[in-house]
Motif scaffolding. Structure first.
Motif, PDB file in Angstrom:
ATOM      1  N   MET A   1      50.834 -25.012  -1.835  1.00 14.06           N
ATOM      2  CA  MET A   1      50.233 -25.404  -0.601  1.00 14.06           C
ATOM      3  C   MET A   1      48.764 -24.880  -0.322  1.00 14.06           C
ATOM      4  O   MET A   1      48.582 -23.720  -0.291  1.00 14.06           O
ATOM      5  N   THR A   2      47.868 -26.022  -0.274  1.00 12.67           N
ATOM      6  CA  THR A   2      46.240 -25.556  -0.046  1.00 12.67           C
ATOM      7  C   THR A   2      46.170 -25.251   1.507  1.00 12.67           C
ATOM      8  O   THR A   2      44.969 -24.552   1.562  1.00 12.67           O
ATOM      9  N   GLY A   3      46.936 -25.759   2.652  1.00 13.37           N
ATOM     10  CA  GLY A   3      46.387 -25.507   3.709  1.00 13.37           C
ATOM     11  C   GLY A   3      45.592 -26.667   4.167  1.00 13.37           C
ATOM     12  O   GLY A   3      45.377 -26.772   5.555  1.00 13.37           O
ATOM     13  N   LEU A   4      45.261 -27.589   3.322  1.00  5.53           N
ATOM     14  CA  LEU A   4      44.423 -28.755   3.573  1.00  5.53           C
ATOM     15  C   LEU A   4      45.331 -30.120   3.896  1.00  5.53           C
ATOM     16  O   LEU A   4      46.295 -30.267   3.025  1.00  5.53           O
ATOM     17  N   PRO A   5      44.908 -30.826   4.586  1.00  4.51           N
ATOM     18  CA  PRO A   5      45.649 -32.247   4.664  1.00  4.51           C
ATOM     19  C   PRO A   5      45.277 -33.014   3.646  1.00  4.51           C
ATOM     20  O   PRO A   5      44.088 -33.950   3.604  1.00  4.51           O
ATOM     21  N   ILE A   6      45.869 -33.208   2.497  1.00  5.65           N
ATOM     22  CA  ILE A   6      45.582 -33.962   1.232  1.00  5.65           C
ATOM     23  C   ILE A   6      46.692 -34.815   1.103  1.00  5.65           C
ATOM     24  O   ILE A   6      47.944 -34.323   1.065  1.00  5.65           O
ATOM     25  N   VAL A   7      46.390 -36.184   0.654  1.00  2.00           N
ATOM     26  CA  VAL A   7      47.372 -37.072   0.319  1.00  2.00           C
ATOM     27  C   VAL A   7      47.006 -37.515  -1.099  1.00  2.00           C
ATOM     28  O   VAL A   7      46.087 -37.571  -1.486  1.00  2.00           O
ATOM     29  N   ASN A   8      48.434 -37.698  -1.639  1.00  2.00           N
ATOM     30  CA  ASN A   8      48.253 -37.807  -3.299  1.00  2.00           C
ATOM     31  C   ASN A   8      48.789 -39.237  -3.573  1.00  2.00           C
ATOM     32  O   ASN A   8      50.012 -39.314  -3.419  1.00  2.00           O
ATOM     33  N   PHE A   9      47.782 -40.164  -3.783  1.00  2.00           N
ATOM     34  CA  PHE A   9      48.023 -41.467  -3.942  1.00  2.00           C
ATOM     35  C   PHE A   9      48.159 -41.698  -5.605  1.00  2.00           C
ATOM     36  O   PHE A   9      47.474 -40.712  -6.489  1.00  2.00           O
ATOM     37  N   LYS A  10      48.764 -42.855  -5.919  1.00  2.00           N
ATOM     38  CA  LYS A  10      48.577 -43.011  -7.506  1.00  2.00           C
ATOM     39  C   LYS A  10      47.945 -44.529  -7.764  1.00  2.00           C
ATOM     40  O   LYS A  10      48.267 -45.485  -6.769  1.00  2.00           O
ATOM     41  N   GLN A  11      47.547 -44.850  -8.721  1.00  2.00           N
ATOM     42  CA  GLN A  11      47.043 -45.954  -9.222  1.00  2.00           C
ATOM     43  C   GLN A  11      47.411 -46.040 -10.836  1.00  2.00           C
ATOM     44  O   GLN A  11      46.733 -45.285 -11.646  1.00  2.00           O
ATOM     45  N   GLY A  12      48.591 -46.696 -11.224  1.00  2.00           N
ATOM     46  CA  GLY A  12      49.178 -46.541 -12.550  1.00  2.00           C
ATOM     47  C   GLY A  12      49.311 -45.198 -12.878  1.00  2.00           C
ATOM     48  O   GLY A  12      50.098 -44.382 -12.034  1.00  2.00           O
ATOM     49  N   LYS A  13      48.747 -44.411 -13.786  1.00  2.00           N
ATOM     50  CA  LYS A  13      49.025 -43.269 -14.337  1.00  2.00           C
ATOM     51  C   LYS A  13      47.959 -42.046 -13.622  1.00  2.00           C
ATOM     52  O   LYS A  13      48.070 -40.956 -13.556  1.00  2.00           O
ATOM     53  N   ASN A  14      47.077 -42.892 -12.910  1.00  2.00           N
ATOM     54  CA  ASN A  14      45.851 -41.991 -12.181  1.00  2.00           C
ATOM     55  C   ASN A  14      46.368 -41.574 -10.666  1.00  2.00           C
ATOM     56  O   ASN A  14      47.015 -42.298  -9.934  1.00  2.00           O
ATOM     57  N   LYS A  15      46.242 -40.187 -10.716  1.00  2.00           N
ATOM     58  CA  LYS A  15      46.373 -39.448  -9.418  1.00  2.00           C
ATOM     59  C   LYS A  15      45.204 -39.383  -8.585  1.00  2.00           C
ATOM     60  O   LYS A  15      44.104 -39.087  -9.146  1.00  2.00           O
ATOM     61  N   ILE A  16      45.199 -39.730  -7.251  1.00  2.00           N
ATOM     62  CA  ILE A  16      43.840 -39.781  -6.473  1.00  2.00           C
ATOM     63  C   ILE A  16      44.220 -38.906  -5.333  1.00  2.00           C
ATOM     64  O   ILE A  16      45.168 -39.146  -4.473  1.00  2.00           O
ATOM     65  N   ASN A  17      43.670 -37.669  -5.392  1.00  2.00           N
ATOM     66  CA  ASN A  17      43.823 -36.855  -4.187  1.00  2.00           C
ATOM     67  C   ASN A  17      42.607 -37.032  -3.093  1.00  2.00           C
ATOM     68  O   ASN A  17      41.440 -36.913  -3.434  1.00  2.00           O
ATOM     69  N   LEU A  18      43.062 -37.449  -1.754  1.00  2.00           N
ATOM     70  CA  LEU A  18      42.324 -37.532  -0.676  1.00  2.00           C
ATOM     71  C   LEU A  18      42.578 -36.543   0.523  1.00  2.00           C
ATOM     72  O   LEU A  18      43.582 -36.493   0.843  1.00  2.00           O
ATOM     73  N   LEU A  19      41.195 -35.926   0.657  1.00  2.00           N
ATOM     74  CA  LEU A  19      41.448 -35.117   1.847  1.00  2.00           C
ATOM     75  C   LEU A  19      41.458 -36.112   3.301  1.00  2.00           C
ATOM     76  O   LEU A  19      40.580 -36.840   3.431  1.00  2.00           O
TER      77      LEU A  19
END
Length: 122
Positions: A1-19
């Motif tokens: 866990m990073t301690g940062l509010p990060i949401v992990n979305f997906k688009q197909g096989k791609n992972k998109i990490n957004l702060l």
């Protein structure tokens, strides 16, 4: 866990990490990510204030992604924030692809619970 509010979305096989940044009125995406994901160019221009207070010209794209089998669409400003995101990666080991701004939470009626570190839809 990073301690940062990060949401992990997906688009197909791609992972998109957004702060998550509720202080940001708009969402932001790195231009380099657009080389690997699907998006719609909205042919709009805009500006954003950089961390140093400078004005940066941007373009807008619309991106569709998934979270827990739900589809979401968000309008992103395309901004190269790789310097800041690289510093976060050095500190935490997590790759950040962009910022999920307040516009997303307003559009989808999400409430952020910082005590329990969760987001839920009303």
């Amino acid at each position: 866990m990073t301690g940062l509010p990060i949401v992990n979305f997906k688009q197909g096989k791609n992972k998109i990490n957004l702060l998550v940044d509720t202080g940001s009125t708009k969402s932001v995406i790195l231009p380099s990510l657009l080389e690997t994901i699907k998006f719609t160019d909205l042919n709009e221009g805009g500006t954003i204030f950089g961390m140093e207070g400078n004005v940066i010209s941007t373009s807008y794209v619309n991106i569709e992604f998934k979270l827990h089998k739900n589809d979401y669409y968000e309008k992103f400003q395309v901004v190269d924030m790789s310097s800041a995101f690289n510093a976060i990666k050095q500190d935490t080991g997590v790759t950040i692809h962009g910022i999920l701004g307040n516009s997303f939470f307003e559009n989808y009626g999400y409430v952020l619970d910082f005590k329990d570190f969760i987001a839920y839809s009303k």
